[in-house]
Design a protein around this motif. Structure first.
Motif, PDB file in Angstrom:
ATOM      1  N   LYS A   1     -17.475  -0.103  -0.265  1.00 13.28           N
ATOM      2  CA  LYS A   1     -16.378  -0.991   0.130  1.00 13.28           C
ATOM      3  C   LYS A   1     -15.715  -0.502   1.415  1.00 13.28           C
ATOM      4  CE  LYS A   1     -15.544  -2.778  -4.492  1.00 13.28           C
ATOM      5  NZ  LYS A   1     -14.686  -2.774  -5.713  1.00 13.28           N
ATOM      6  N   LEU A   2     -15.625   0.808   1.566  1.00 13.63           N
ATOM      7  CA  LEU A   2     -15.056   1.331   2.800  1.00 13.63           C
ATOM      8  C   LEU A   2     -15.914   0.916   3.987  1.00 13.63           C
ATOM      9  CD1 LEU A   2     -12.933   3.047   4.216  1.00 13.63           C
ATOM     10  CD2 LEU A   2     -14.363   5.062   3.767  1.00 13.63           C
ATOM     11  N   TYR A   3     -17.227   1.027   3.832  1.00 15.65           N
ATOM     12  CA  TYR A   3     -18.113   0.582   4.915  1.00 15.65           C
ATOM     13  C   TYR A   3     -17.901  -0.901   5.213  1.00 15.65           C
ATOM     14  CZ  TYR A   3     -22.117  -0.877   7.585  1.00 15.65           C
ATOM     15  OH  TYR A   3     -22.899  -1.431   8.565  1.00 15.65           O
ATOM     16  N   GLY A   4     -17.819  -1.716   4.155  1.00  9.76           N
ATOM     17  CA  GLY A   4     -17.630  -3.145   4.351  1.00  9.76           C
ATOM     18  C   GLY A   4     -16.357  -3.447   5.122  1.00  9.76           C
ATOM     19  N   MET A   5     -15.272  -2.764   4.768  1.00  5.99           N
ATOM     20  CA  MET A   5     -13.994  -2.984   5.461  1.00  5.99           C
ATOM     21  C   MET A   5     -14.067  -2.530   6.902  1.00  5.99           C
ATOM     22  SD  MET A   5     -11.107  -2.072   2.564  1.00  5.99           S
ATOM     23  CE  MET A   5     -11.826  -0.467   2.112  1.00  5.99           C
ATOM     24  N   VAL A   6     -14.705  -1.389   7.144  1.00  2.00           N
ATOM     25  CA  VAL A   6     -14.859  -0.897   8.516  1.00  2.00           C
ATOM     26  C   VAL A   6     -15.654  -1.899   9.346  1.00  2.00           C
ATOM     27  CG1 VAL A   6     -15.997   0.854   9.947  1.00  2.00           C
ATOM     28  CG2 VAL A   6     -14.621   1.558   7.976  1.00  2.00           C
TER      29      VAL A   6
ATOM     30  N   ASP B   1     -10.067   8.379   4.211  1.00  2.20           N
ATOM     31  CA  ASP B   1     -10.211   8.608   2.779  1.00  2.20           C
ATOM     32  C   ASP B   1     -10.979   7.457   2.156  1.00  2.20           C
ATOM     33  OD1 ASP B   1      -9.088  11.066   2.297  1.00  2.20           O
ATOM     34  OD2 ASP B   1      -7.123  10.303   1.703  1.00  2.20           O
ATOM     35  N   LEU B   2     -11.676   7.726   1.067  1.00  2.07           N
ATOM     36  CA  LEU B   2     -12.451   6.690   0.391  1.00  2.07           C
ATOM     37  C   LEU B   2     -11.580   5.590  -0.195  1.00  2.07           C
ATOM     38  CD1 LEU B   2     -15.082   8.859  -1.517  1.00  2.07           C
ATOM     39  CD2 LEU B   2     -15.540   7.330   0.404  1.00  2.07           C
ATOM     40  N   ASP B   3     -10.337   5.915  -0.551  1.00  2.00           N
ATOM     41  CA  ASP B   3      -9.511   4.948  -1.273  1.00  2.00           C
ATOM     42  C   ASP B   3      -8.545   4.170  -0.390  1.00  2.00           C
ATOM     43  OD1 ASP B   3      -7.829   7.031  -0.711  1.00  2.00           O
ATOM     44  OD2 ASP B   3      -7.186   7.400  -2.767  1.00  2.00           O
ATOM     45  N   VAL B   4      -8.753   4.165   0.929  1.00  2.00           N
ATOM     46  CA  VAL B   4      -7.876   3.372   1.786  1.00  2.00           C
ATOM     47  C   VAL B   4      -8.278   1.904   1.723  1.00  2.00           C
ATOM     48  CG1 VAL B   4      -7.552   5.337   3.343  1.00  2.00           C
ATOM     49  CG2 VAL B   4      -9.252   3.569   3.899  1.00  2.00           C
ATOM     50  N   VAL B   5      -7.339   1.035   2.114  1.00  2.00           N
ATOM     51  CA  VAL B   5      -7.618  -0.394   2.240  1.00  2.00           C
ATOM     52  C   VAL B   5      -7.368  -0.779   3.692  1.00  2.00           C
ATOM     53  CG1 VAL B   5      -6.953  -2.727   1.556  1.00  2.00           C
ATOM     54  CG2 VAL B   5      -7.036  -0.906  -0.154  1.00  2.00           C
TER      55      VAL B   5
ATOM     56  N   VAL C   1      -3.856   0.722   4.714  1.00  2.00           N
ATOM     57  CA  VAL C   1      -2.961   1.101   3.626  1.00  2.00           C
ATOM     58  C   VAL C   1      -3.602   2.269   2.893  1.00  2.00           C
ATOM     59  CG1 VAL C   1      -1.848   0.379   1.476  1.00  2.00           C
ATOM     60  CG2 VAL C   1      -2.078  -1.238   3.372  1.00  2.00           C
ATOM     61  N   ILE C   2      -2.841   3.352   2.713  1.00  2.00           N
ATOM     62  CA  ILE C   2      -3.369   4.525   2.040  1.00  2.00           C
ATOM     63  C   ILE C   2      -2.816   4.619   0.621  1.00  2.00           C
ATOM     64  CG2 ILE C   2      -3.664   5.741   4.224  1.00  2.00           C
ATOM     65  CD1 ILE C   2      -1.207   7.404   3.538  1.00  2.00           C
ATOM     66  N   PHE C   3      -3.573   5.287  -0.246  1.00  2.00           N
ATOM     67  CA  PHE C   3      -3.192   5.449  -1.654  1.00  2.00           C
ATOM     68  C   PHE C   3      -3.150   6.935  -2.010  1.00  2.00           C
ATOM     69  CE2 PHE C   3      -4.359   1.090  -1.491  1.00  2.00           C
ATOM     70  CZ  PHE C   3      -3.725   0.456  -2.539  1.00  2.00           C
ATOM     71  N   ALA C   4      -2.665   7.749  -1.073  1.00  2.00           N
ATOM     72  CA  ALA C   4      -2.683   9.193  -1.265  1.00  2.00           C
ATOM     73  C   ALA C   4      -1.793   9.623  -2.435  1.00  2.00           C
ATOM     74  CB  ALA C   4      -2.204   9.889   0.010  1.00  2.00           C
TER      75      ALA C   4
ATOM     76  N   THR D   1      -1.881  -7.223  -7.212  1.00  2.00           N
ATOM     77  CA  THR D   1      -1.676  -7.346  -5.765  1.00  2.00           C
ATOM     78  C   THR D   1      -2.843  -8.114  -5.149  1.00  2.00           C
ATOM     79  OG1 THR D   1      -0.663  -5.140  -5.892  1.00  2.00           O
ATOM     80  CG2 THR D   1      -1.071  -6.049  -3.698  1.00  2.00           C
ATOM     81  N   PRO D   2      -2.690  -9.405  -4.925  1.00  2.00           N
ATOM     82  CA  PRO D   2      -3.802 -10.231  -4.423  1.00  2.00           C
ATOM     83  C   PRO D   2      -4.363  -9.770  -3.086  1.00  2.00           C
ATOM     84  CG  PRO D   2      -2.027 -11.611  -5.282  1.00  2.00           C
ATOM     85  CD  PRO D   2      -1.493 -10.223  -5.216  1.00  2.00           C
ATOM     86  N   TRP D   3      -3.510  -9.288  -2.182  1.00  2.00           N
ATOM     87  CA  TRP D   3      -4.035  -8.929  -0.860  1.00  2.00           C
ATOM     88  C   TRP D   3      -4.923  -7.688  -0.911  1.00  2.00           C
ATOM     89  CZ3 TRP D   3      -2.533  -4.150   0.816  1.00  2.00           C
ATOM     90  CH2 TRP D   3      -1.287  -3.649   0.396  1.00  2.00           C
ATOM     91  N   VAL D   4      -4.719  -6.790  -1.875  1.00  2.00           N
ATOM     92  CA  VAL D   4      -5.626  -5.664  -2.025  1.00  2.00           C
ATOM     93  C   VAL D   4      -7.010  -6.161  -2.446  1.00  2.00           C
ATOM     94  CG1 VAL D   4      -6.124  -3.541  -3.294  1.00  2.00           C
ATOM     95  CG2 VAL D   4      -3.799  -4.011  -2.517  1.00  2.00           C
ATOM     96  N   GLU D   5      -7.032  -7.100  -3.398  1.00  2.00           N
ATOM     97  CA  GLU D   5      -8.314  -7.675  -3.834  1.00  2.00           C
ATOM     98  C   GLU D   5      -9.008  -8.399  -2.681  1.00  2.00           C
ATOM     99  OE1 GLU D   5     -10.040 -10.222  -7.606  1.00  2.00           O
ATOM    100  OE2 GLU D   5      -7.933 -10.467  -7.025  1.00  2.00           O
TER     101      GLU D   5
END
Length: 280
Positions: free
Chosen positions: A32-37, A102-106, A218-221, A271-275
Motif C-alpha cells: 500500500k505504501l508503494y501504491g500511495m507513493v 514509515d510503513l504505516d504512513v498515509v 499523515v503519520i501514525f507514530a 475515518t473515510p479519508w484514510v480508507e
C-alpha cells in the motif's frame, strides 16, 4: 512506474526507502505504501524496501536485505531502534539522497516537495509534535544522503542499551547528533493522526478525524492506532468501534475506571479519508 536502478543515474531520480522487519507489519503495508507513493510522485522514482521477508511483496518494489549490523538491539525500551540499520555507511546498492517513509504512513498529497525543500540541507526531518516545546524531529519521514549518519551508528554501537535508555526514542538521538545538524519540513505538510487529526473529546463521538489543509502525509507514530484501526473506528485493536460499547467499558474495565477521561478520549469514529488513500 519505477525505473530500472541499474541503468539510471540515481542523482536524477527520486529514491524512496522503507524498512520492514519482524511480523508487526505484513507485506500489505509495503504494498500500500508503494501504491500511495506511485500515485503521488512525479516519475522517475525508485522504491526500495529493506526487509527480512519478501513474501507477498508486490513485484514493483525493489527488495533488498536488511543492512547488517554488529551490535545488539536494546531491549525493554521505547523507540524503533532497528531503524539504526539505516544509518549504515552503505544501504545495499542505494546511493545519494533518499526519502525514508514509515510503513504505516498515509500519503494524501504530492511528495515531490520533500525532495525539493532546502536542497542545501542534508538531513531534513518531520517536526515531532508530541513534544511541541522541544525542538525534536520525527523519523517517520525524513531525507538524508546514504552514509551521512554513519557516525550515529558508530556512537550507538558503543552502548545500544544505554543510549536507548537515555534518549528513549531514536528520533531524539538523530536530532541531537546528526552531523551538521538537522532541518525541519514545514509542519503543515506532515500531520500526526492522534495529535492533529483525531477530534478532541467530546467531538470524537460525533465527528470523524479531520484532514488538515495542505497535508501531504499523515503519520501514525506511537501507540496501537494505525491505518486499519482508523478505518474501522478503533483507537486500539481490542477496543469496540461502537460509541455505546466503548462508554460501557467505564463500568466493566478496571483500566477505564482508573482513568475515565483518558478512556473517553480514546475513541474515534471510522475515518473515510484514510480508507480512500491507504490502498494499493
Amino acid at each position: 512506474m519505477p525505473i530500472d536502478s541499474k541503468t539510471t543515474d540515481n542523482e536524477n531520480i527520486k529514491q524512496i526507502i522503507c524498512i520492514k522487519w519482524g511480523t508487526k507489519y505484513g507485506a500489505d503495508y509495503a504494498n500500500k505504501l508503494y501504491g500511495m507513493v506511485s500515485r503521488n510522485i512525479t516519475p522517475p522514482f525508485r522504491f526500495v524496501c529493506f526487509t527480512d521477508d519478501t513474501t507477498d511483496v508486490r513485484s514493483e518494489i525493489e527488495c533488498q536485505p536488511l543492512p547488517e549490523i554488529d551490535y545488539p538491539m536494546p531491549v525493554g525500551t521505547s523507540g524503533q531502534w532497528p531503524k539504526s540499520r539505516l544509518w549504515s555507511e552503505k544501504l545495499g546498492n542505494v546511493e545519494g539522497d533518499v526519502l525514508f517513509l514509515d510503513l504505516d504512513v498515509v500519503i494524501v498529497g504530492n511528495l515531490d516537495v520533500f525532495f525539493e525543500y532546502k536542497p542545501e540541507k542534508e538531513v531534513v526531518l518531520t517536526r515531532n509534535m508530541t513534544n511541541p516545546l522541544e525542538k525534536l524531529g520525527q523519523t517517520s519521514l525524513f531525507r538524508f544522503p546514504v552514509g551521512k549518519l554513519v557516525s550515529l551508528q558508530k556512537l550507538f554501537a558503543t552502548d545500544p542499551q544505554g543510549i536507548a535508555e537515555k534518549y528513549r526514542f531514536e528520533q531524539r538521538f538523530v536530532t541531537r547528533h546528526a552531523p551538521g545538524g538537522v532541518e525541519f519540513y514545514p509542519r503543515r505538510w506532515v500531520r500526526h493522526f492522534r495529535f492533529e487529526c483525531k477530534r478532541s473529546f467530546p467531538l470524537n463521538y460525533f465527528l470523524p478525524a479531520k484532514l488538515p489543509k495542505d497535508t501531504r502525509v499523515v503519520i501514525f507514530a506511537g501507540g496501537a492506532l494505525n491505518p486499519p484501526e482508523a478505518i474501522e473506528g478503533r483507537y486500539r485493536t481490542e477496543y469496540p468501534n461502537d460509541a455505546k460499547e466503548h462508554i460501557k467499558l467505564l463500568k466493566t474495565s478496571e483500566t477505564a475506571k482508573k482513568r475515565p477521561f483518558r478512556h473517553l478520549r480514546h475513541f474515534i469514529l471510522p475515518t473515510p479519508w484514510v480508507e480512500k488513500y491507504w490502498r494499493e
